[in-house]
Design a protein around this motif. Structure first.
Motif, short mmCIF file in Angstrom:
data_model
loop_
_atom_site.label_atom_id
_atom_site.label_comp_id
_atom_site.label_asym_id
_atom_site.label_seq_id
_atom_site.Cartn_x
_atom_site.Cartn_y
_atom_site.Cartn_z
N GLY A 172 0.49 -11.16 -1.39
CA GLY A 172 1.17 -10.41 -2.44
C GLY A 172 0.73 -8.97 -2.59
N ARG A 173 -0.28 -8.54 -1.85
CA ARG A 173 -0.73 -7.15 -1.94
C ARG A 173 0.32 -6.20 -1.36
NH1 ARG A 173 -4.82 -6.04 1.43
NH2 ARG A 173 -4.55 -8.01 2.55
N GLN A 174 0.42 -5.04 -1.97
CA GLN A 174 1.31 -3.99 -1.48
C GLN A 174 0.50 -3.01 -0.63
OE1 GLN A 174 4.69 -3.87 -2.11
NE2 GLN A 174 4.52 -5.81 -3.22
N ILE A 175 0.87 -2.88 0.63
CA ILE A 175 0.16 -1.99 1.55
C ILE A 175 1.13 -0.91 2.02
CG2 ILE A 175 -1.10 -1.83 3.73
CD1 ILE A 175 -1.83 -4.75 3.46
N VAL A 176 0.73 0.34 1.85
CA VAL A 176 1.52 1.47 2.33
C VAL A 176 1.01 1.84 3.73
CG1 VAL A 176 2.19 3.88 1.98
CG2 VAL A 176 1.98 2.33 0.02
N ILE A 177 1.86 1.70 4.71
CA ILE A 177 1.52 2.06 6.08
C ILE A 177 2.16 3.40 6.39
CG2 ILE A 177 1.69 1.39 8.51
CD1 ILE A 177 1.80 -1.48 7.64
N GLN A 178 1.34 4.37 6.73
CA GLN A 178 1.85 5.72 7.00
C GLN A 178 1.21 6.29 8.25
OE1 GLN A 178 -1.07 8.32 4.01
NE2 GLN A 178 0.99 7.78 3.34
N SER A 179 1.93 7.21 8.86
CA SER A 179 1.45 7.83 10.09
C SER A 179 0.49 8.97 9.76
CB SER A 179 2.62 8.36 10.91
OG SER A 179 3.38 9.28 10.14
N ARG A 180 -0.37 9.28 10.72
CA ARG A 180 -1.27 10.42 10.58
C ARG A 180 -0.52 11.70 10.93
NH1 ARG A 180 -4.54 6.47 13.17
NH2 ARG A 180 -6.31 5.80 11.87
N PRO A 181 -0.98 12.84 10.44
CA PRO A 181 -0.32 14.11 10.79
C PRO A 181 -0.31 14.33 12.30
CG PRO A 181 -1.82 14.43 8.94
CD PRO A 181 -2.07 13.03 9.44
N GLY A 182 0.86 14.62 12.83
CA GLY A 182 1.00 14.87 14.26
C GLY A 182 1.11 13.62 15.11
#
Length: 281
Positions: A148-158
């Protein structure tokens, strides 16, 4: 069992019906506790055959006892990190038999398929489709994990996500995969040690004719490795060719499907051994 239950752990109450012994077993009088009965059968004059059969009164057990049905509720503990086809065993909870130790009751864990996550061992895998813009310029999305945890997956700059990785076997491209460390399944017996979450990326490219000339010009100007489009040639002396869609499985199947017997015969004449002639003087 759902993948969420195997991730978080769960206790399930299940009822079983079993046969239990009432009182103390007593030796069977028919077979004297042997479980078998010996019979003599005359097959001819002066000839007797000895037969041995299972005792029907005690079913071959040698003991007789009064039985009753018992309904037992068992608490099946699904540990964190359990895997498909693992067993939960309850010792001595099977049907009781006179003068014998009761067997075990085994529950086999059957893991259901999940809509988002694929599991292999302690690792999890998800598939994420990105637009070409996200693959080149960056992305982020919200993932709801199995607890149930919300995880934000985002890319690194570049960071650039490619449509496929290095070339694999048979000329195919390997999927482009990255991981989120320690976000896989917990390990049974040590739930604080987790596997990894693999993310398999797919990149959607624009369809033919989807981008106008202004967009193409802007991309050619911004993206590195712009091709040289100012070739000098005489259109009357060169041939201009365009590309069509194809399947690499058809490679080598082009041309006329003709018999190669004549060519094989010629090749054999040229490359095969030649006869040696002996000349006598």
């Amino acid at each position: 069992v759902s993948l969420e239950d195997l991730y978080n752990g769960k206790t399930v109450k299940l009822a079983i019906n079993r046969q239990v012994i009432v009182g103390e077993p007593t030796p069977c009088r028919t077979c004297d506790g042997q479980g078998v009965v010996v019979e003599l059968r005359q097959i001819a004059l002066g000839m007797v055959q000895q037969l041995q059969r299972r005792c029907h009164d005690c079913n071959g057990l040698g003991y007789r006892a009064k039985m009753k049905k018992e309904r037992k509720v068992l608490e099946v503990h699904i540990d964190k990190g359990m895997r498909h086809n693992q067993r939960v065993t309850f010792r001595g909870m099977a049907d009781e038999q006179p003068n014998m130790e009761a067997g075990d009751v085994n529950f086999i864990v059957q893991e259901k398929e999940h809509d988002v996550f694929k599991r292999k061992g302690a690792d999890l895998l998800i598939t994420k489709t990105l637009s070409l813009n996200e693959a080149l310029c960056g992305f982020e999305w919200m993932l709801t994990h199995l607890d149930g945890r919300q995880i934000v997956i985002q890319s690194r700059p570049g960071e650039v996500i490619k449509p496929e990785g290095r070339t694999g076997g048979a000329g195919g491209g390997m999927p482009f995969v990255k991981i989120v460390s320690n976000e896989g399944m917990p390990s049974r017996g040590n739930p604080f040690v987790k596997g990894n979450l693999y993310v398999l990326f797919k990149v959607e490219f624009p369809e033919d004719g989807e981008m106008d000339e202004a967009t193409v010009a802007a991309l050619r100007k911004c993206l590195p490795g712009a091709p040289e489009m100012d070739l000098e040639y005489d259109e009357e002396e060169v041939e201009i060719a365009h590309l069509d869609h194809a399947d690499v499985k058809n490679f080598g199947k082009g041309g006329v499907a003709a018999s190669q017997d004549a060519y094989d015969s010629d090749d054999d004449d040229e490359r095969g051994p030649k006869a040696v002639q002996c000349q006598q003087s």
